[in-house]
Scaffold this active site. Structure first.
Site, PDB file in Angstrom:
ATOM      1  N   GLY A   1      -7.976   1.341  36.373  1.00  0.00           N
ATOM      2  CA  GLY A   1      -9.308   0.900  36.152  1.00  0.00           C
ATOM      3  C   GLY A   1      -9.590  -0.631  36.696  1.00  0.00           C
TER       4      GLY A   1
ATOM      5  CB  ALA B   1      -9.148   3.376  32.168  1.00  0.00           C
TER       6      ALA B   1
ATOM      7  CD  GLU C   1      -9.744   3.214  39.415  1.00  0.00           C
ATOM      8  OE1 GLU C   1      -9.547   3.423  38.412  1.00  0.00           O
ATOM      9  OE2 GLU C   1      -9.853   4.359  40.256  1.00  0.00           O
TER      10      GLU C   1
ATOM     11  CD  GLU D   1      -4.965   4.827  38.105  1.00  0.00           C
ATOM     12  OE1 GLU D   1      -4.257   4.498  38.745  1.00  0.00           O
ATOM     13  OE2 GLU D   1      -5.950   4.230  37.926  1.00  0.00           O
TER      14      GLU D   1
HETATM   15  N1  COA Z   1      -4.745   0.590  27.725  1.00  0.00           N
HETATM   16  C1  COA Z   1      -4.931   0.229  26.619  1.00  0.00           C
HETATM   17  N2  COA Z   1      -4.207  -0.750  26.082  1.00  0.00           N
HETATM   18  C2  COA Z   1      -3.231  -1.234  26.905  1.00  0.00           C
HETATM   19  C3  COA Z   1      -3.443  -1.046  28.439  1.00  0.00           C
HETATM   20  C4  COA Z   1      -4.159   0.084  28.684  1.00  0.00           C
HETATM   21  N3  COA Z   1      -4.362   0.321  30.133  1.00  0.00           N
HETATM   22  N4  COA Z   1      -2.627  -2.113  28.746  1.00  0.00           N
HETATM   23  C5  COA Z   1      -2.111  -2.763  28.144  1.00  0.00           C
HETATM   24  N5  COA Z   1      -2.657  -2.508  26.918  1.00  0.00           N
HETATM   25  C6  COA Z   1      -2.233  -3.060  25.335  1.00  0.00           C
HETATM   26  C7  COA Z   1      -0.771  -2.586  25.037  1.00  0.00           C
HETATM   27  O1  COA Z   1      -0.889  -1.274  24.301  1.00  0.00           O
HETATM   28  C8  COA Z   1      -0.572  -3.629  24.048  1.00  0.00           C
HETATM   29  O2  COA Z   1      -1.263  -3.371  22.883  1.00  0.00           O
HETATM   30  P1  COA Z   1      -0.578  -3.536  21.490  1.00  0.00           P
HETATM   31  O3  COA Z   1       0.014  -4.893  21.321  1.00  0.00           O
HETATM   32  O4  COA Z   1      -1.750  -3.198  20.704  1.00  0.00           O
HETATM   33  O5  COA Z   1       0.324  -2.362  21.441  1.00  0.00           O
HETATM   34  C9  COA Z   1      -1.080  -4.987  24.693  1.00  0.00           C
HETATM   35  O6  COA Z   1      -2.341  -4.533  25.714  1.00  0.00           O
HETATM   36  C10 COA Z   1      -0.001  -5.936  25.266  1.00  0.00           C
HETATM   37  O7  COA Z   1       0.676  -5.007  26.529  1.00  0.00           O
HETATM   38  P2  COA Z   1       1.946  -4.652  26.819  1.00  0.00           P
HETATM   39  O8  COA Z   1       2.450  -3.413  27.240  1.00  0.00           O
HETATM   40  O9  COA Z   1       2.793  -4.994  25.149  1.00  0.00           O
HETATM   41  O10 COA Z   1       2.408  -5.821  27.590  1.00  0.00           O
HETATM   42  P3  COA Z   1       3.515  -6.145  28.617  1.00  0.00           P
HETATM   43  O11 COA Z   1       3.530  -7.512  29.038  1.00  0.00           O
HETATM   44  O12 COA Z   1       4.866  -5.679  28.118  1.00  0.00           O
HETATM   45  O13 COA Z   1       3.293  -5.224  29.802  1.00  0.00           O
HETATM   46  C11 COA Z   1       1.749  -3.862  31.443  1.00  0.00           C
HETATM   47  C12 COA Z   1       1.940  -5.115  30.689  1.00  0.00           C
HETATM   48  C13 COA Z   1       0.433  -4.115  32.314  1.00  0.00           C
HETATM   49  C14 COA Z   1       3.055  -3.764  32.486  1.00  0.00           C
HETATM   50  C15 COA Z   1       1.708  -2.914  30.485  1.00  0.00           C
HETATM   51  O14 COA Z   1       0.843  -3.195  29.540  1.00  0.00           O
HETATM   52  C16 COA Z   1       1.251  -1.292  31.139  1.00  0.00           C
HETATM   53  O15 COA Z   1       1.734  -0.882  31.869  1.00  0.00           O
HETATM   54  N6  COA Z   1      -0.085  -1.241  30.809  1.00  0.00           N
HETATM   55  C17 COA Z   1      -0.805   0.132  31.140  1.00  0.00           C
HETATM   56  C18 COA Z   1      -1.061  -0.182  32.717  1.00  0.00           C
HETATM   57  C19 COA Z   1      -1.661   1.333  33.343  1.00  0.00           C
HETATM   58  O16 COA Z   1      -1.112   2.339  33.236  1.00  0.00           O
HETATM   59  N7  COA Z   1      -2.795   1.180  33.622  1.00  0.00           N
HETATM   60  C20 COA Z   1      -3.636   2.336  34.167  1.00  0.00           C
HETATM   61  C21 COA Z   1      -4.412   2.869  33.041  1.00  0.00           C
HETATM   62  S1  COA Z   1      -5.326   4.173  33.613  1.00  0.00           S
END
Ligand code: COA
Length: 258
Positions: free
Chosen positions: A112, A66, A115, A135
């Protein structure tokens, strides 16, 4: 409806729905959820569409969750509404869609994203996929059905461990848990899903819809899945597909369902 965040391509009775926010790792913001909901409803209403494959744009993510940027300042009431609306608008809709939905998990499927994949009828993953419910690292719990569907798919103990540790599992682990049915290379993922979908679309879509309702019934509190199966089985006998399927068998030819 015009879509800003998703793409739909249809061929051979199969629709491929792509979540298209690759720079945000296809994170599910509220607009994308509304668009997906609308797309699923119109694809279900289109009788020429007999199977749907959902995937993420780019090579990195199916859906990374999400959209955290959208909800990080929410209060208790807004949080509750976010989850309730999500369940109703998209996740329950997908689970109960009578057109088969296959998730092609082509990278990160987190929060999400996992999910959403778990709402689909079944899942395939590419070998680079990472799946998890992170989460609790954000101080929140899975809110789009993850606490329920993960336990149903992999068992309570594994679900508890995945949720508590927030760990990402590999495609191989997901396959050994039964969370995904098959692993392919990233290049072959869509083609493999399409091959499975082609087998599905040859069968009776009326019977498949009944089977989906019967299987899902077993997961609804207070509903007897066996009773639902009996009802759905009986209903099949009044359909053109049943006449065609059984007549084709008697006449030693392949059934031709419309
Ligand atoms: N919500 C909003 N933005 C997200 C996102 C999310 N769940 N997951 C990734 N993004 C965005 C990042 O903020 C970044 O945007 P920006 O360049 O504008 O800052 C872009 O996507 C790329 O992500 P980044 O974190 O730079 O890539 P990465 O390869 O370093 O890491 C992940 C990849 C998936 C490990 C990391 O993005 C992450 O932990 N995301 C969140 C996962 C999460 O907690 N999901 C559950 C949400 S309830």
């Amino acid at each position: 409806m015009n879509y800003n965040n998703i793409l739909i391509e249809t061929a051979d009775n199969i629709a491929v729905l792509t979540i298209n926010r690759p720079d945000q790792l296809n994170a599910l913001n509220s607009e994308t959820i509304v668009e997906l909901s609308s797309a699923f409803k119109s694809l279900e209403a289109d009788i020429s569409v007999k199977a749907i494959i959902i995937t993420g744009s780019g090579t990195k993510a199916f859906v990374a969750g999400a959209d955290i940027k959208e909800f990080y300042q929410f209060d208790v009431a807004q949080g509750k509404e976010l989850a309730a609306k999500g369940h109703q608008t998209l996740f329950n809709l997908v689970q109960n869609l009578t057109t088969p939905v296959i998730a092609a998990v082509n990278g990160f499927a987190l929060g999400g994203g996992l999910e959403l994949a778990m709402s689909c009828h079944f899942r395939l993953a590419s070998d680079n996929a990472k799946l998890g419910l992170p989460e609790v690292t954000l101080g929140v719990i899975p809110g789009y059905g993850g606490t329920q569907r993960l336990a149903q798919l992999v068992g309570k103990g594994r679900a508890m461990e995945m949720i508590m540790t927030a760990k990402m599992i590999t495609a191989e682990e997901a396959c050994s848990y039964g969370l995904v049915n098959q692993i392919t290379t990233q290049e072959e993922l869509l083609g493999t899903c399409q091959k499975i979908a082609l087998k599905i679309v040859k069968n009776s879509s009326v019977a498949i819809a009944g089977a989906i309702r019967a299987v899902n019934a077993g997961y609804i509190d207070g509903v007897n899945g066996f009773e639902t199966e009996i009802e759905e089985f009986g209903k099949c006998f009044g359909t053109e597909d049943f006449k065609e399927g059984t007549t084709a068998f008697i006449e030693k030819r392949k059934a031709n369902f419309n």
